[in-house]
Scaffold this motif. Structure first.
Motif, PDB file in Angstrom:
ATOM      1  N   HIS A  93       2.009  -0.430  -7.362  1.00 27.60           N
ATOM      2  CA  HIS A  93       1.462  -0.621  -6.019  1.00 27.60           C
ATOM      3  C   HIS A  93       0.984   0.704  -5.427  1.00 27.60           C
ATOM      4  O   HIS A  93      -0.110   0.792  -4.867  1.00 27.60           O
ATOM      5  CB  HIS A  93       2.527  -1.227  -5.109  1.00 27.60           C
ATOM      6  CG  HIS A  93       3.004  -2.576  -5.539  1.00 27.60           C
ATOM      7  ND1 HIS A  93       2.404  -3.736  -5.138  1.00 27.60           N
ATOM      8  CD2 HIS A  93       4.015  -2.942  -6.366  1.00 27.60           C
ATOM      9  CE1 HIS A  93       3.033  -4.778  -5.681  1.00 27.60           C
ATOM     10  NE2 HIS A  93       4.013  -4.303  -6.427  1.00 27.60           N
ATOM     11  N   ALA A  94       1.840   1.735  -5.527  1.00 26.14           N
ATOM     12  CA  ALA A  94       1.527   3.042  -4.946  1.00 26.14           C
ATOM     13  C   ALA A  94       2.527   4.055  -5.483  1.00 26.14           C
ATOM     14  O   ALA A  94       3.558   3.683  -6.050  1.00 26.14           O
ATOM     15  CB  ALA A  94       1.600   2.985  -3.417  1.00 26.14           C
ATOM     16  N   GLU A  95       2.212   5.303  -5.314  1.00 24.57           N
ATOM     17  CA  GLU A  95       3.154   6.352  -5.702  1.00 24.57           C
ATOM     18  C   GLU A  95       4.468   6.165  -4.946  1.00 24.57           C
ATOM     19  O   GLU A  95       4.473   5.905  -3.736  1.00 24.57           O
ATOM     20  CB  GLU A  95       2.574   7.725  -5.377  1.00 24.57           C
ATOM     21  CG  GLU A  95       3.508   8.874  -5.703  1.00 24.57           C
ATOM     22  CD  GLU A  95       2.953  10.220  -5.262  1.00 24.57           C
ATOM     23  OE1 GLU A  95       3.648  11.229  -5.447  1.00 24.57           O
ATOM     24  OE2 GLU A  95       1.817  10.238  -4.720  1.00 24.57           O
ATOM     25  N   GLN A 130       0.809  -1.211   0.000  1.00 21.06           N
ATOM     26  CA  GLN A 130       0.000   0.000   0.000  1.00 21.06           C
ATOM     27  C   GLN A 130       0.849   1.270   0.000  1.00 21.06           C
ATOM     28  O   GLN A 130       0.367   2.354  -0.298  1.00 21.06           O
ATOM     29  CB  GLN A 130      -0.927   0.022   1.228  1.00 21.06           C
ATOM     30  CG  GLN A 130      -2.077  -0.964   1.153  1.00 21.06           C
ATOM     31  CD  GLN A 130      -1.633  -2.412   1.266  1.00 21.06           C
ATOM     32  OE1 GLN A 130      -0.926  -2.777   2.205  1.00 21.06           O
ATOM     33  NE2 GLN A 130      -2.030  -3.234   0.311  1.00 21.06           N
ATOM     34  N   ARG A 131       2.139   1.107   0.319  1.00 21.40           N
ATOM     35  CA  ARG A 131       3.061   2.240   0.363  1.00 21.40           C
ATOM     36  C   ARG A 131       4.398   1.832  -0.245  1.00 21.40           C
ATOM     37  O   ARG A 131       4.843   0.699  -0.042  1.00 21.40           O
ATOM     38  CB  ARG A 131       3.281   2.709   1.800  1.00 21.40           C
ATOM     39  CG  ARG A 131       2.017   3.217   2.480  1.00 21.40           C
ATOM     40  CD  ARG A 131       2.263   3.536   3.941  1.00 21.40           C
ATOM     41  NE  ARG A 131       2.466   2.329   4.746  1.00 21.40           N
ATOM     42  CZ  ARG A 131       3.354   2.221   5.736  1.00 21.40           C
ATOM     43  NH1 ARG A 131       4.148   3.241   6.036  1.00 21.40           N
ATOM     44  NH2 ARG A 131       3.458   1.117   6.434  1.00 21.40           N
TER      45      ARG A 131
END
Length: 219
Positions: A70-72, A48-49
């Motif tokens: 997945h995420a920035e 998530q991160r």
């Protein structure tokens, strides 16, 4: 339960003898990262991160992994490596300790440099040992406070410092950990009662098939 995965960058410029020249992936380094990203996709490893340092080799590894799926990707300079090439040059100039020509020589060279750095015996170091230790601890503490599983792309010396802080290692133990850490290796921690628990060290499942054994590199 917070879960943090640290990944060492792919193979960099192995011919380099300074910080700037070293800071780019080789073609093999990009391939190692692509293989790791594909392995994580195939096994359903989701985050998530996503974090990485601001060094070129960190950003290139995260990008070749496809980590942005997945995420920035958050770039944090606290996740950058310490300046080993510079410390080694200063150690040679001030204490006469020559930089080894072969990897085996670093078994004695690395703990000598890290020990002198920790004791404040290297004049003109770009960063003090305590500043490095502090920024690593603070970065990991901040990441551990976040929600969801975190992926962190960084360097071997920094991963070694996290191991040192987790396992209460001396300089010798820290050095041995650093020397063992392979390119694009995976290291995992879980936070239990606000304490980091090491649950995986130096995993390279994406490089374990016979045709990829020669892609298991340390430099």
């Amino acid at each position: 339960m917070p879960h943090i995965t640290l990944v060492r960058h792919g193979q960099a410029n192995t011919e380099a003898r300074d910080e700037i020249s070293y800071d780019r992936l080789s073609e093999l380094g990009h391939q190692q990262a692509r293989w790791l990203g594909a392995h994580m996709d195939s096994t359903g490893d989701r985050f998530q991160r996503v974090y990485c340092g601001t060094l070129t080799r960190h950003i290139e590894t995260a990008t070749s992994m496809g980590a942005e799926k997945h995420a920035e990707i958050i770039q944090d300079p606290r996740l950058n490596e310490f300046t080993y090439f510079t410390l080694s040059q200063l150690m040679e100039e001030q204490h006469g300790l020559a930089v080894p020509a072969e990897r085996e020589g670093f078994v004695e060279h690395l703990p000598a440099v890290l020990g002198a750095w920790e004791r404040g015996e290297i004049e003109g170091a770009p960063e003090s040992y305590i500043d490095f230790e502090t920024r690593v601890r603070e970065a990991m503490t901040d990441i551990a406070k976040g929600e969801g599983r975190a992926l962190v792309v960084t360097s071997g010396g920094l991963i070694g410092m996290v191991l040192r802080q987790t396992l209460s290692l001396d300089v010798g133990g820290w050095s041995k950990m650093c020397l063992a850490i392979m390119n694009t290796s995976v290291h995992r921690w879980q936070m239990v009662l606000d304490q980091p628990l090491l649950v995986q060290f130096n995993g390279v499942p994406h490089l374990e098939m016979p045709e990829r054994h020669n892609a298991q590199t340390h430099l």
